[in-house]
Design an enzyme around this catalytic site. Structure first.
Site, PDB file in Angstrom:
ATOM      1  N   PRO A   1       0.837  -1.197   0.000  1.00 35.92           N
ATOM      2  CG  PRO A   1      -0.085  -1.104   2.149  1.00 35.92           C
ATOM      3  CD  PRO A   1       0.679  -1.995   1.225  1.00 35.92           C
ATOM      4  CG  HIS A   2       1.879   2.912  -3.221  1.00 34.02           C
ATOM      5  ND1 HIS A   2       1.652   1.603  -3.575  1.00 34.02           N
ATOM      6  CD2 HIS A   2       1.531   3.655  -4.289  1.00 34.02           C
ATOM      7  CE1 HIS A   2       1.182   1.563  -4.818  1.00 34.02           C
ATOM      8  NE2 HIS A   2       1.098   2.789  -5.274  1.00 34.02           N
ATOM      9  N   GLY A   3       1.056   5.858  -1.015  1.00 27.95           N
ATOM     10  CA  GLY A   3       0.336   7.085  -1.324  1.00 27.95           C
ATOM     11  C   GLY A   3       1.194   8.300  -1.036  1.00 27.95           C
TER      12      GLY A   3
END
Lengths: 153, 598
Positions: free
Chosen positions: A65-67
């Site tokens: 997960p990333h952002g």
């Protein structure tokens, strides 16, 4: 840039207990919040926003997960081995038990992409994944991540 | 009593004819002949020149039945159209449906004038009658024979055929009025057109919403939902026609509105309308076959064939290429759209209008339209699949998803029952995975109905029914298909991360900080593939955008629905891992090249 430039020893969770993808993201956001001083709600929202575009489970039981978090000052990574594998809506259907969270500041551009590529390619390596799954404590996991890519196997 | 007998005979004959039409569909499906021609043929066989010897020249009935049939066909077409699919093709289809029809009519007119010895208005009327593509034919033939078109091309053709009928009807009526009443000013005609289009849109949209509201508010007895929607469509049609608006446009729009909103009994409505439109087409073609008079046809057949050829090889291609110029279609796609200007019952229906009004030479329009339709269905209809493959607009056949059974649950709209046969190699069986938003509710094994607890463990061959939100039902499929033997694709080739094909370039730019052309920011990734690849996408097809590559990762319904993101390599890529022997080999090779000076 190696993986350990991204993830500090204290940002490793050896056996996270969660039951669902949502709970996993919430839990990771809370841990990331404690380590970066950013708002956990904001981190969770950013991660959720990315998941809406498509799952960040990349297959073989791994999710990344990333952002982007505007107020962050540098790339921040956090690694968790899940106590029990969970459904992460992966394309290959495999339940996920290795999760690498990556948050990037607003202007990180190329560094962000390179870090993501580096993480994805490292965790795709079946030998690395096997070693990570076999590691019981944060110290052991950190030393697997710290190995330079060529000798990781 | 004799008059009563004749009514009974009419009922009997009519029913037998329609039944023959229905049964013949089995035959025609088996032999792959264009079905619609088959029905026309049945009508002709039954008609005055064939062995049936039926005399039928009631233009009035033809017009009424034709209107109803066409309204139902258009409504059904709208009902099955997804907003998502048409959003990207709205502009090109609209231009084709209006300017395209006008251009086609204008280019056909001079040929009609000289070949058929008509005056200019009459020639233009001939052009207008044959100018529009036929929704029924396009909807049917584009989906027949297991053909799957590239979505943008398929959607353009469908939306064009749905929306150009109203324009052709309008054009024909205007010209008929001109011919029967004399003068009309251009300004007046234009005003009338705007009124028809605007009022038609208004009535269609409002009517569609009212039907949705009524469906979800009024507790109708079981089984009446579908007939209710059907008659509502005809009410909307009739209302629009009386208000001097385009009824055809109104029903098509109402269909789109109803089809894209959650309604009670949606599944039964769709099944019912499938049957209703099928019947409508059969009735229409059988009737038109009855109406034609082969003796009269003989006299005008040669000029009519001339008109048909000019229409197919000059007018339609010129109109299509001009209209699609501003849009991003490659020449193969434009060729295909030109070739699939299928003419059908609409043309013959329009040609019956001059007969109804009693214009001079009325039968000539009818005969020309008849010949044009036969030639179009015969040549274009028959070669459609072949053309699609040759022009690379057909998609490779992929195995269809599992058969999914969907059941409405009266009383609420959020959940429905979705059923699957449990396959031995399904994700559900092998990994015992199920999304959290669905809930196994019952299992059927050896004709016995069990609760999930009783059925534990579920085995291959059982049927399982789950509760799931209707809009997510499709997403359940992946848990119930047989998984392919795991030929793990090279992840590096398919990209590091995945995103849905329905997100926009703007979404991607916001998260990954890549630069995209602002004009394209609202384009979805699936559309981006559609536009920038000049062949149908296959898994692994890649397109660069700024520093990353987009890779088609999985396809569904011909669109790229999962996109892999291949991120840029590091400047200092890790040296590939080599065994000692490989390393030695490489060293020797390097040495050899230095020595040989190559």
């Amino acid at each position: 840039m190696t993986i350990t430039d991204l993830v500090a020893p204290e940002a490793i969770i050896p056996a996270l207990k969660v039951n669902s993808k949502k709970q996993a993201l919430q839990e990771l956001a809370a841990r990331a919040s404690a380590l970066t001083g950013q708002n956990d709600r904001a981190i969770f929202e950013v991660l959720l926003q990315r998941e809406k575009l498509g799952t960040t489970a990349v297959g073989y039981g791994v999710a990344i997960p990333h952002g982007k978090l505007p107020k962050l000052d540098k790339l921040f990574g956090l690694f968790a081995r899940l106590d029990r594998p969970i459904d992460f809506e992966a394309m290959d259907g495999q339940p996920v038990d290795l999760v690498f969270l990556l948050l990037a500041p607003e202007g990180a551009g190329a560094d962000h992409l390179k870090a993501l590529a580096r993480i994805a390619r490292l965790l795709r390596d079946q030998d690395v994944a096997k070693k990570l799954r076999a590691s019981r404590d944060a110290q052991a996991i950190y030393s697997v991540l710290a190995l330079p890519p060529a000798t990781a196997a | 009593m004799a008059s009563l007998d004749s009514v009974s005979i009419a009922i009997l004959l009519g029913a037998v004819l329609v039944m023959a039409g229905i049964l013949s569909s089995l035959l025609a499906l088996r032999f792959g002949a264009p079905l619609l021609l088959f029905f026309l043929f049945i009508g002709m066989v039954a008609g005055e020149a064939g062995p049936g010897g039926l005399r039928f020249d009631d233009v009035h009935t033809t017009y009424v039945v034709g209107s109803v049939a066409l309204a139902l066909i258009l409504f059904d077409g709208g009902l099955k159209t997804r907003f998502q699919a048409i959003r990207a093709v709205l502009a090109p289809s609209m231009v084709l449906a209006t300017i395209g029809v006008l251009l086609t009519a204008l280019i056909t007119a001079p040929v009609a004038k000289y070949a058929l010895d008509l005056n200019w208005t009459q020639a233009l009327l001939t052009g207008a009658v044959v100018a529009s593509t036929d929704a029924a034919a396009v909807f049917l033939l584009v989906h027949a024979q297991g053909l799957r078109l590239r979505p943008r091309v398929g959607a353009t053709l469908e939306v064009e055929s749905g929306t150009n009928d109203p324009f052709a009807v309008f054009l024909t009526l205007t010209l008929v009025k001109l011919l029967s009443l004399g003068d009309a000013s251009a300004g007046h005609v234009a005003m009338e057109f705007v009124q028809e289009a605007v009022l038609g849109t208004l009535i269609g949209v409002v009517g569609g919403r009212l039907v949705v509201l009524a469906m979800n508010r009024v507790a109708l007895p079981q089984g009446l939902h579908a007939p209710f929607v059907c008659t509502a469509a005809l009410v909307i049609f009739g209302l629009a026609q009386i208000a001097h608006a385009s009824g055809f446009l109104a029903v098509y729009l109402a269909g789109i509105i109803i089809g894209n909103r959650p309604t009670r009994a949606h599944n039964s409505v769709v099944t019912f309308l499938d049957a209703a439109t099928w019947l409508a087409q059969i009735v229409m073609f059988v009737m038109l076959g009855l109406l034609v008079s082969p003796e009269r046809l003989v006299g005008s057949i040669i000029p009519a064939v001339g008109v048909a050829l000019v229409l197919m090889f000059v007018a339609r291609p010129v109109a299509v290429f001009l209209c699609l110029q501003p849009f991003r279609f490659n020449w193969r796609e434009k060729m295909f759209v030109s070739w699939v200007g299928l003419r059908g019952a609409v043309a013959i229906f329009l040609a019956s209008i001059p007969m109804l009004v009693g214009l001079p030479k009325a039968s000539l329009y009818f005969d020309v339209a008849f010949v044009v339709v036969i030639i179009s269905l015969l040549f274009q209809g028959w070669t459609l699949a072949f053309a699609a493959r040759k022009l690379h607009v057909a998609l490779p056949r992929t195995d269809r998803g599992p058969r999914r059974i969907e059941l409405d649950l009266p009383g609420q709209l959020e959940q429905q029952l979705v059923g699957y046969a449990v396959r031995p190699k399904s994700l559900y069986l092998k990994r015992n995975l199920i999304p959290s938003w669905s809930k196994p509710t019952l299992v059927i094994r050896d004709e016995r109905i069990l609760t999930p607890a009783e059925a534990e463990p579920v085995t291959a061959g059982d049927y399982i029914y789950l509760l799931a939100p209707p809009e997510k039902a499709e997403a359940l499929d992946r848990f119930f298909v047989d998984m392919p033997p795991s030929t793990a694709p090279d992840p590096h080739l398919l990209g590091d991360f995945m995103v849905s094909g329905e997100i926009t370039l703007g979404d991607l730019a916001a998260i990954y900080g890549i630069a995209v052309d602002p004009a394209q920011a609202s384009l979805t990734l699936a559309d981006y593939f559609d536009i920038h690849l000049d062949h149908a996408p296959t898994v692994g097809a890649a397109l660069p955008i700024d520093s990353i590559d987009l890779v088609a990762r999985s396809l569904g319904g011909g669109r790229v629905n999962v996109v892999g993101l291949r991120l840029p390599e590091d400047e200092d890529p890790a040296p590939p891992k080599l065994t000692r022997r490989q390393a030695l080999k490489a060293k020797l090779k390097r040495g050899w090249t230095t020595l040989s000076g190559a």
